[in-house]
Design a protein around this motif. Structure first.
Motif, PDB file in Angstrom:
ATOM      1  N   GLN A 137       0.822  -1.216   0.000  1.00 22.23           N
ATOM      2  CA  GLN A 137       0.000   0.000   0.000  1.00 22.23           C
ATOM      3  C   GLN A 137       0.849   1.256   0.000  1.00 22.23           C
ATOM      4  O   GLN A 137       0.563   2.232   0.705  1.00 22.23           O
ATOM      5  CB  GLN A 137      -0.947   0.003   1.204  1.00 22.23           C
ATOM      6  CG  GLN A 137      -1.965  -1.120   1.198  1.00 22.23           C
ATOM      7  CD  GLN A 137      -3.039  -0.921   0.150  1.00 22.23           C
ATOM      8  OE1 GLN A 137      -3.833   0.008   0.208  1.00 22.23           O
ATOM      9  NE2 GLN A 137      -3.057  -1.784  -0.845  1.00 22.23           N
ATOM     10  N   VAL A 138       1.902   1.246  -0.821  1.00 23.26           N
ATOM     11  CA  VAL A 138       2.807   2.393  -0.932  1.00 23.26           C
ATOM     12  C   VAL A 138       3.178   2.573  -2.406  1.00 23.26           C
ATOM     13  O   VAL A 138       2.968   1.667  -3.216  1.00 23.26           O
ATOM     14  CB  VAL A 138       4.104   2.174  -0.104  1.00 23.26           C
ATOM     15  CG1 VAL A 138       3.791   2.081   1.373  1.00 23.26           C
ATOM     16  CG2 VAL A 138       4.847   0.924  -0.583  1.00 23.26           C
ATOM     17  N   PRO A 139       3.735   3.749  -2.781  1.00 28.74           N
ATOM     18  CA  PRO A 139       4.255   3.901  -4.146  1.00 28.74           C
ATOM     19  C   PRO A 139       5.236   2.777  -4.461  1.00 28.74           C
ATOM     20  O   PRO A 139       5.906   2.241  -3.570  1.00 28.74           O
ATOM     21  CB  PRO A 139       4.945   5.269  -4.108  1.00 28.74           C
ATOM     22  CG  PRO A 139       4.181   6.023  -3.065  1.00 28.74           C
ATOM     23  CD  PRO A 139       3.842   5.005  -2.005  1.00 28.74           C
ATOM     24  N   TRP A 140       5.327   2.410  -5.730  1.00 24.43           N
ATOM     25  CA  TRP A 140       6.099   1.253  -6.137  1.00 24.43           C
ATOM     26  C   TRP A 140       7.558   1.335  -5.695  1.00 24.43           C
ATOM     27  O   TRP A 140       8.247   2.308  -5.975  1.00 24.43           O
ATOM     28  CB  TRP A 140       6.025   1.095  -7.648  1.00 24.43           C
ATOM     29  CG  TRP A 140       6.814  -0.064  -8.179  1.00 24.43           C
ATOM     30  CD1 TRP A 140       7.836  -0.025  -9.060  1.00 24.43           C
ATOM     31  CD2 TRP A 140       6.635  -1.444  -7.840  1.00 24.43           C
ATOM     32  NE1 TRP A 140       8.308  -1.281  -9.305  1.00 24.43           N
ATOM     33  CE2 TRP A 140       7.597  -2.183  -8.569  1.00 24.43           C
ATOM     34  CE3 TRP A 140       5.755  -2.127  -6.986  1.00 24.43           C
ATOM     35  CZ2 TRP A 140       7.710  -3.564  -8.476  1.00 24.43           C
ATOM     36  CZ3 TRP A 140       5.864  -3.503  -6.894  1.00 24.43           C
ATOM     37  CH2 TRP A 140       6.836  -4.200  -7.637  1.00 24.43           C
ATOM     38  N   HIS A 141       8.024   0.313  -4.982  1.00 18.41           N
ATOM     39  CA  HIS A 141       9.398   0.255  -4.483  1.00 18.41           C
ATOM     40  C   HIS A 141      10.239  -0.607  -5.427  1.00 18.41           C
ATOM     41  O   HIS A 141      10.537  -1.769  -5.145  1.00 18.41           O
ATOM     42  CB  HIS A 141       9.453  -0.266  -3.046  1.00 18.41           C
ATOM     43  CG  HIS A 141       8.568  -1.451  -2.775  1.00 18.41           C
ATOM     44  ND1 HIS A 141       8.871  -2.730  -3.176  1.00 18.41           N
ATOM     45  CD2 HIS A 141       7.372  -1.530  -2.150  1.00 18.41           C
ATOM     46  CE1 HIS A 141       7.921  -3.561  -2.788  1.00 18.41           C
ATOM     47  NE2 HIS A 141       6.981  -2.850  -2.167  1.00 18.41           N
ATOM     48  N   ALA A 142      10.619  -0.024  -6.549  1.00 19.73           N
ATOM     49  CA  ALA A 142      11.368  -0.738  -7.588  1.00 19.73           C
ATOM     50  C   ALA A 142      12.679  -1.290  -7.047  1.00 19.73           C
ATOM     51  O   ALA A 142      13.432  -0.593  -6.371  1.00 19.73           O
ATOM     52  CB  ALA A 142      11.650   0.194  -8.769  1.00 19.73           C
ATOM     53  N   GLY A 143      12.943  -2.563  -7.361  1.00 19.67           N
ATOM     54  CA  GLY A 143      14.198  -3.186  -6.976  1.00 19.67           C
ATOM     55  C   GLY A 143      14.275  -3.646  -5.540  1.00 19.67           C
ATOM     56  O   GLY A 143      15.300  -4.187  -5.116  1.00 19.67           O
ATOM     57  N   VAL A 144      13.211  -3.442  -4.772  1.00 23.21           N
ATOM     58  CA  VAL A 144      13.201  -3.821  -3.357  1.00 23.21           C
ATOM     59  C   VAL A 144      11.980  -4.701  -3.102  1.00 23.21           C
ATOM     60  O   VAL A 144      10.856  -4.325  -3.442  1.00 23.21           O
ATOM     61  CB  VAL A 144      13.150  -2.577  -2.443  1.00 23.21           C
ATOM     62  CG1 VAL A 144      13.094  -2.980  -0.975  1.00 23.21           C
ATOM     63  CG2 VAL A 144      14.345  -1.679  -2.713  1.00 23.21           C
ATOM     64  N   SER A 145      12.193  -5.866  -2.508  1.00 21.00           N
ATOM     65  CA  SER A 145      11.079  -6.763  -2.225  1.00 21.00           C
ATOM     66  C   SER A 145      10.226  -6.208  -1.089  1.00 21.00           C
ATOM     67  O   SER A 145      10.647  -5.322  -0.340  1.00 21.00           O
ATOM     68  CB  SER A 145      11.596  -8.151  -1.848  1.00 21.00           C
ATOM     69  OG  SER A 145      12.224  -8.119  -0.574  1.00 21.00           O
ATOM     70  N   CYS A 146       9.018  -6.771  -0.935  1.00 18.55           N
ATOM     71  CA  CYS A 146       8.134  -6.324   0.139  1.00 18.55           C
ATOM     72  C   CYS A 146       8.750  -6.614   1.510  1.00 18.55           C
ATOM     73  O   CYS A 146       8.594  -5.829   2.443  1.00 18.55           O
ATOM     74  CB  CYS A 146       6.776  -7.012   0.021  1.00 18.55           C
ATOM     75  SG  CYS A 146       5.810  -6.486  -1.412  1.00 18.55           S
ATOM     76  N   VAL A 147       9.444  -7.738   1.630  1.00 22.01           N
ATOM     77  CA  VAL A 147      10.087  -8.078   2.899  1.00 22.01           C
ATOM     78  C   VAL A 147      11.173  -7.063   3.229  1.00 22.01           C
ATOM     79  O   VAL A 147      11.271  -6.579   4.365  1.00 22.01           O
ATOM     80  CB  VAL A 147      10.679  -9.506   2.830  1.00 22.01           C
ATOM     81  CG1 VAL A 147      11.488  -9.807   4.090  1.00 22.01           C
ATOM     82  CG2 VAL A 147       9.574 -10.536   2.654  1.00 22.01           C
ATOM     83  N   GLU A 148      11.998  -6.720   2.244  1.00 20.12           N
ATOM     84  CA  GLU A 148      13.054  -5.722   2.460  1.00 20.12           C
ATOM     85  C   GLU A 148      12.446  -4.367   2.793  1.00 20.12           C
ATOM     86  O   GLU A 148      12.937  -3.650   3.672  1.00 20.12           O
ATOM     87  CB  GLU A 148      13.925  -5.598   1.207  1.00 20.12           C
ATOM     88  CG  GLU A 148      14.817  -6.802   0.939  1.00 20.12           C
ATOM     89  CD  GLU A 148      15.580  -6.672  -0.363  1.00 20.12           C
ATOM     90  OE1 GLU A 148      16.793  -6.878  -0.352  1.00 20.12           O
ATOM     91  OE2 GLU A 148      14.940  -6.356  -1.395  1.00 20.12           O
ATOM     92  N   PHE A 149      11.379  -4.017   2.100  1.00 15.36           N
ATOM     93  CA  PHE A 149      10.739  -2.722   2.327  1.00 15.36           C
ATOM     94  C   PHE A 149      10.192  -2.631   3.750  1.00 15.36           C
ATOM     95  O   PHE A 149      10.299  -1.594   4.409  1.00 15.36           O
ATOM     96  CB  PHE A 149       9.614  -2.501   1.317  1.00 15.36           C
ATOM     97  CG  PHE A 149       8.993  -1.138   1.389  1.00 15.36           C
ATOM     98  CD1 PHE A 149       9.571  -0.057   0.727  1.00 15.36           C
ATOM     99  CD2 PHE A 149       7.839  -0.918   2.132  1.00 15.36           C
ATOM    100  CE1 PHE A 149       9.010   1.204   0.810  1.00 15.36           C
ATOM    101  CE2 PHE A 149       7.279   0.342   2.215  1.00 15.36           C
ATOM    102  CZ  PHE A 149       7.865   1.404   1.555  1.00 15.36           C
TER     103      PHE A 149
END
Length: 218
Positions: A137-149
């Protein structure tokens, strides 16, 4: 007093019972013939919408018909019409998994795909056309997985921060478990002393101990 010849009678509003000229009468539903003055119809719809209702019934006690937003539109303030239509749209998706565009200047509601497997889900808002992650539910975190984010702190989720995370992963940098500062080992053993003074293993990122067995290495 008798009505002038050729002029239609002034029927009463079905709520306040005040007489209305035909041009002032508003029918709210296609399935009934009840008519209302602008103030009464708008007041009835507002009360129901503010109470959380989506489908609004005809206010006449003897009628089971539903009001039609388009038929009522001429009698309603613009903000009330939009709010009522929004409530009707949301009621159509009742039970469905919903998501909202995370950008504050949009916040469009959409039906979410199943993301129960925890995979990164790149989505595009159908209104503002910007990319976001439906899982986080955030702007796209390119290159970073959901777990890392999820591991990142609140102040580490900006665009530049995500680029740093991607670079660190590609360069195999490690983070100090205490201060979270990135460390790069160019040579030598796995024993790292961070600038904050904390000692840890570059291989497993655990605190360094005198006997350090079972480390998977770099």
């Amino acid at each position: 007093m008798a009505e002038p010849a050729g002029q239609a009678p002034h029927a009463p509003c079905s709520i306040c019972m005040e007489p209305m000229a035909p041009s002032e009468a508003h029918r709210g539903g296609s399935g009934c013939a009840h008519a209302f003055c602008r103030a009464c119809l708008a007041g009835h719809v507002r009360a129901k919408v503010e109470a959380g209702a989506a489908a609004v019934r005809c206010p006449d006690a003897s009628c089971a018909g539903a009001l039609d937003p388009e038929l009522c539109r001429a009698a309603l303030p613009g903000d009330l019409f939009v709010r009522w239509c929004g409530a009707l749209c949301e009621s159509m998706f009742m039970g469905a998994q919903r998501t909202y565009c995370p950008f504050p200047d949009c916040s469009e509601m959409m039906v979410a795909d199943d993301v129960s497997d925890g995979c990164v889900t790149q989505s595009e808002c159908q209104v503002c056309r910007r990319l976001f992650c439906a899982n986080c539910q955030v702007p796209w975190h390119a290159g970073v997985s959901c777990v890392e984010f999820a591991r990142l702190g609140a102040g580490e989720r900006g665009r530049e921060d995500l680029l740093l995370v991607e670079t660190a992963r590609g360069s195999k940098w490690k983070r100090c478990p205490r201060c979270r500062f990135y460390v790069e080992k160019s040579h030598g053993c796995l024993h790292i002393t961070c600038r904050c003074g904390f000692q840890f293993c570059y291989g497993c990122e655990k605190p360094w101990e005198l006997i350090h067995d079972g480390c998977p290495g770099e």
